[in-house]
Design an enzyme around this catalytic site. Structure first.
Site, PDB file in Angstrom:
ATOM      1  N   CYS A  10       0.918  -1.322   0.031  1.00 45.03           N
ATOM      2  CA  CYS A  10      -0.076   0.071  -0.152  1.00 45.03           C
ATOM      3  C   CYS A  10       1.020   1.155   0.095  1.00 45.03           C
ATOM      4  CB  CYS A  10      -0.882   0.104   1.331  1.00 45.03           C
ATOM      5  SG  CYS A  10      -0.050   0.283   2.781  1.00 45.03           S
TER       6      CYS A  10
ATOM      7  N   ALA B 124       6.516  -2.147  -4.734  1.00 46.34           N
ATOM      8  CA  ALA B 124       6.697  -1.260  -3.406  1.00 46.34           C
ATOM      9  C   ALA B 124       5.501  -0.051  -3.326  1.00 46.34           C
ATOM     10  CB  ALA B 124       8.064  -0.671  -3.250  1.00 46.34           C
ATOM     11  N   HIS B 125       5.630   0.584  -2.321  1.00 42.10           N
ATOM     12  CA  HIS B 125       4.694   1.570  -1.997  1.00 42.10           C
ATOM     13  C   HIS B 125       4.886   2.752  -2.929  1.00 42.10           C
ATOM     14  CE1 HIS B 125       7.647   3.416   1.473  1.00 42.10           C
ATOM     15  NE2 HIS B 125       7.941   3.343   0.178  1.00 42.10           N
ATOM     16  N   ASN B 126       3.652   3.212  -3.204  1.00 37.96           N
ATOM     17  CA  ASN B 126       3.424   4.224  -4.202  1.00 37.96           C
ATOM     18  C   ASN B 126       3.888   4.423  -5.826  1.00 37.96           C
ATOM     19  OD1 ASN B 126       3.739   5.800  -1.277  1.00 37.96           O
ATOM     20  ND2 ASN B 126       2.130   6.940  -2.585  1.00 37.96           N
TER      21      ASN B 126
END
Length: 350
Positions: A220, A241-243
């Protein structure tokens, strides 16, 4: 089930050269074909098998010209690989029985809604305030957190974990043991050498017609969303990974990893075991070869990259050719040095 070669050609809008009445009962690799099987030829390195295959029919692309006599029926289509895929899809519709209804025990949280004609396997879990679309398949032990939305005709395989607030589109397939929406790798270094966990407050958004392989993890966002756009295909054992944002119709092969906040363009091809550093942008149509490491932005569209660090494929191939010649080059230099040392010295006489 049985179909004639002619019926298959009609389904695929193809043209038959050979016996249209031959009966097809199954599919097989061209090198393993038997009577009653249909095969395909897409990669010409397998062409030699065409001339001795036992398959009753072979799909070939419209511009293919055999070099020798062929005993099997040929079905000429626009693209043999795509046509074979279509044929398998149609066969699957006839033979695969889709489960419907609810097995027990299955949990449905408060204020959650589930569309018609779906399937919820034993020990599947749906949290609170979820919206599950029409004909959604949740296999046993699938876990859906709170406030999750899943679109129509999506299939969630056994053991998938979808965390709170995720948005999954329509016609998606998520294979076993994949995790969607777990915390990103966010830790802030402290003066005393320890690390403080940064709360991960965002979610994951997966658009329509996305396929995600087994044991893949999509984190997330710290804030906002990690986004997988329409038509993306992700293999097994991939870390996103995130973003991160993955553009439309991009494909990512197994064991690749994409670090936080990187943006991958549309129609990219990421081969196996590729590593992409964080906060980078890859332009549309970028192709990254297996085991490459991408550490800088790729701004030009359509580039092919290879190596670690990755750079343009043509330059990488030239460099590899030189590397293979290094022993020869070293020997030539040594021979020149020996020749120079052994040469008689010349000079003017007094």
């Amino acid at each position: 089930m049985e179909f004639t070669v002619g019926q298959i050609a009609q389904l695929l809008n193809g043209k038959v050269v050979g016996d249209e009445a031959a009966v097809i009962r199954s599919a097989a690799k061209i090198e393993e074909g038997k009577p009653g099987c249909i095969s395909f030829l897409a990669n010409l390195k397998y062409e030699s098998h065409l001339y001795d295959t036992k398959s009753s029919a072979v799909l070939v692309s419209k511009d293919f010209e055999p070099k020798k006599e062929v005993s099997t029926a040929l079905i000429y289509v626009e693209d043999s690989y795509s046509a074979f895929t279509q044929l398998l899809e149609e066969y699957q519709k006839f033979t695969q029985q889709t489960k419907r209804g609810v097995e027990q025990p299955a949990y449905l949280g408060e204020e959650s809604t589930v569309g018609n004609d779906g399937y919820r396997g034993a020990f599947s879990y749906i949290g609170k305030k979820c919206v599950i679309g029409e004909r959604v398949i949740l296999h046993p032990h699938a876990h859906i957190g709170d406030n999750v939305t899943i679109g129509d005709d999506t299939v969630i395989h056994p053991g998938v974990r979808i965390y709170d607030n995720a948005v999954i589109g329509s016609h998606c397939v998520i294979f076993a043991n994949t995790v969607i929406g777990s915390d990103g790798f966010g830790f802030a270094p402290q003066p005393d050498g320890t690390y403080k966990t940064i709360p991960q407050l965002g979610n994951v958004v997966i658009e329509d017609h996305v396929s995600i392989g087994s044991n893949t993890t999509i984190d997330c966002a710290t804030m906002g969303s990690t986004i997988i756009r329409t038509g993306v295909k992700i293999d097994n054992l991939v870390q996103i990974a995130h973003n991160v944002e993955i553009g439309r119709n991009t494909v990512i092969a197994a064991q690749s990893g994409i670090s936080g906040s990187s943006k991958i363009g549309e129609n990219c091809i990421i081969a196996g075991q590729v590593g992409i550093a964080g906060h980078l942008t890859l332009a549309n149509g970028t192709k990254v070869g297996a085991q490459s490491g991408v550490g800088k932005n790729i701004k030009k569209e359509g580039l092919s990259l290879s190596g670690s660090p990755a750079y343009e494929l043509s330059a990488h191939l030239r460099a590899q050719a030189l590397v293979r010649k290094f022993p020869e080059i070293e020997k030539r230099i040594q021979d020149l040095e020996i020749s120079k040392a052994e040469a008689p010295k010349t000079g003017s006489a007094d």
